[in-house]
Design an enzyme around this catalytic site. Structure first.
Site, PDB file in Angstrom:
ATOM      1  CD  GLN A 110     -10.859  -5.960   3.445  1.00  0.00           C
ATOM      2  OE1 GLN A 110     -12.003  -5.865   3.035  1.00  0.00           O
ATOM      3  NE2 GLN A 110      -9.928  -5.061   3.183  1.00  0.00           N
ATOM      4  CB  ALA A 136       1.841  -9.240   8.833  1.00  0.00           C
ATOM      5  CD  GLU A 153      -2.103   3.098   1.571  1.00  0.00           C
ATOM      6  OE1 GLU A 153      -1.489   3.511   0.570  1.00  0.00           O
ATOM      7  OE2 GLU A 153      -3.174   3.586   1.956  1.00  0.00           O
ATOM      8  CG  HIS A 157      -3.349  -1.420   9.116  1.00  0.00           C
ATOM      9  ND1 HIS A 157      -3.686  -0.141   9.469  1.00  0.00           N
ATOM     10  CD2 HIS A 157      -3.959  -1.650   7.919  1.00  0.00           C
ATOM     11  CE1 HIS A 157      -4.460   0.377   8.522  1.00  0.00           C
ATOM     12  NE2 HIS A 157      -4.636  -0.509   7.574  1.00  0.00           N
TER      13      HIS A 157
HETATM   14  C1  LIG Z   1      -5.256  -0.388   3.466  1.00  0.00           C
HETATM   15  S1  LIG Z   1      -5.720  -2.058   3.166  1.00  0.00           S
HETATM   16  C2  LIG Z   1      -4.731  -2.414   1.710  1.00  0.00           C
HETATM   17  C3  LIG Z   1      -5.328  -3.503   0.865  1.00  0.00           C
HETATM   18  C4  LIG Z   1      -4.569  -3.757  -0.451  1.00  0.00           C
HETATM   19  N1  LIG Z   1      -3.189  -4.078  -0.221  1.00  0.00           N
HETATM   20  C5  LIG Z   1      -4.690  -2.580  -1.404  1.00  0.00           C
HETATM   21  O1  LIG Z   1      -3.709  -1.834  -1.573  1.00  0.00           O
HETATM   22  O2  LIG Z   1      -5.777  -2.410  -1.973  1.00  0.00           O
HETATM   23  C6  LIG Z   1      -4.851  -2.959   4.456  1.00  0.00           C
HETATM   24  C7  LIG Z   1      -5.179  -4.451   4.531  1.00  0.00           C
HETATM   25  O3  LIG Z   1      -4.271  -5.036   5.486  1.00  0.00           O
HETATM   26  C8  LIG Z   1      -4.986  -6.011   6.249  1.00  0.00           C
HETATM   27  N2  LIG Z   1      -4.262  -6.201   7.517  1.00  0.00           N
HETATM   28  C9  LIG Z   1      -4.217  -5.375   8.597  1.00  0.00           C
HETATM   29  N3  LIG Z   1      -3.441  -5.870   9.556  1.00  0.00           N
HETATM   30  C10 LIG Z   1      -2.956  -7.055   9.094  1.00  0.00           C
HETATM   31  C11 LIG Z   1      -2.077  -8.039   9.622  1.00  0.00           C
HETATM   32  N4  LIG Z   1      -1.539  -7.910  10.847  1.00  0.00           N
HETATM   33  N5  LIG Z   1      -1.792  -9.125   8.860  1.00  0.00           N
HETATM   34  C12 LIG Z   1      -2.332  -9.277   7.623  1.00  0.00           C
HETATM   35  N6  LIG Z   1      -3.178  -8.380   7.080  1.00  0.00           N
HETATM   36  C13 LIG Z   1      -3.480  -7.265   7.791  1.00  0.00           C
HETATM   37  C14 LIG Z   1      -6.377  -5.414   6.391  1.00  0.00           C
HETATM   38  O4  LIG Z   1      -7.349  -6.383   6.725  1.00  0.00           O
HETATM   39  C15 LIG Z   1      -6.580  -4.773   5.015  1.00  0.00           C
HETATM   40  O5  LIG Z   1      -7.210  -5.660   4.125  1.00  0.00           O
END
Ligand SMILES: C[S@@+](CC[C@H](N)C(=O)[O-])C[C@H]1O[C@@H](n2cnc3c(N)ncnc32)[C@H](O)[C@@H]1O
Length: 277
Positions: A110, A136, A153, A157
């Site tokens: 990403q 996070a 969003e 996760h």
């Molecule tokens: C649904 S996408 C949203 C991307 C962006 N915020 C948007 O609205 O276009 C979720 C993002 O969260 C990231 N992600 C998932 N788990 C994560 C974590 N534990 N820490 C940081 N990033 C995380 C994923 O890699 C992904 O890029």
């Protein structure tokens, strides 16, 4: 560089690794403009034919809703957690005048996409925008490094909301603000996990994790932040998301069940805010 409480970098969960790696969710036709969120549908006529312009606007407006909740941003140092392709970081820079925006994401693919999508902007404002890999639950930043932490969003996760809240509190300076938009189970009834997994593939596959929004507000409060509150924005999310999905997905196919889960009051979308005293 100071790190949070844990020693090692948290392992990325397989569903997250796949979805945002080779599968590249941003290329799915239900998303558009490099964003990956359900959208905040205000001022858009859902009965008129919806096109890509409306779809992109809905996703920008979800960011605007969250950035407004964390305002004022002028001259501030902003961190976005789970920035995806960094479209929201660029929007924040364009529209809110922060001093600096850091987009952080757990997935290196990403971040590669984000750096490519914003190569020109990164050159134009080299000291105002950067992308960093981090989780996070374990952020690669000094204590008090930011005035504002936002997340759009992505929290659905995060495997550990307590660790996320602790890290958000740690990297905020006193007086700093956090604003998070995500979807959560309506309550912590044990049946919710199964109900949501039956309705929605992303819960069944372990990409999204069922938790009530109070898991986040309680965690923020326990981390020393004050005024933690959750505001439902379900009315501006679910009907629009479903109207958009209806172009591509028949009724009763799995993503159409997001609206059903909201109508059954087992799922909702929130903006959660808190402040470091
Ligand atoms: C649904 S996408 C949203 C991307 C962006 N915020 C948007 O609205 O276009 C979720 C993002 O969260 C990231 N992600 C998932 N788990 C994560 C974590 N534990 N820490 C940081 N990033 C995380 C994923 O890699 C992904 O890029």
């Amino acid at each position: 560089m100071a790190f949070g409480a844990q020693e090692s970098f948290p392992v990325m969960r397989p569903a997250v690794r796949e979805t945002y790696g080779p599968a590249d969710l941003s290329r799915e036709p239900v998303f558009a403009g490099g964003f990956i969120n359900f959208g905040y549908w205000r001022g858009i006529d859902l009965k008129a034919p919806l096109g890509e312009a409306e779809r992109v606007r809905s996703q920008q407006d979800l960011y605007r809703r969250v950035l407004d909740a964390a305002a004022p941003l002028r001259g501030q140092r902003v961190l976005e957690v789970g920035c995806g392709l960094g479209m929201g970081c660029a929007l924040a820079l364009r529209e809110h005048g922060p001093a600096h925006v850091t987009g952080m994401d757990i997935h290196p693919a990403q971040l590669g996409r984000a750096r490519e999508a914003h190569a020109r902007l990164l050159e134009e404002v080299p000291r105002r925008l950067e992308f960093e890999q981090g989780a996070a639950e374990h952020m690669p930043f000094e204590d008090g490094a930011f005035d504002v932490v936002v997340s759009v969003e992505a929290a659905q996760h995060f495997p550990d909301l307590v660790a996320f809240a602790q890290e958000a509190a740690r990297v905020l300076r006193p007086g700093g603000r956090v604003a998070v938009a995500s979807f959560f189970a309506a309550d912590d009834a044990p049946a919710r996990d199964e109900e949501l997994a039956r309705l929605l593939d992303t819960y069944a596959k372990g990409l999204d994790i069922a938790r009530p929004v109070t898991a986040l507000t309680d965690a923020l409060t326990a981390s020393g932040l004050s005024g933690a509150r959750a505001e439902s924005i379900g009315p501006q999310v679910w009907a629009g998301w479903d109207a958009w999905l209806s172009r591509l997905w028949a009724p009763d196919t799995w993503p159409r069940n997001f609206l059903r889960a909201y109508e059954r009051r087992i799922l909702d979308y929130y903006v959660v805010t808190a402040r470091r005293p």
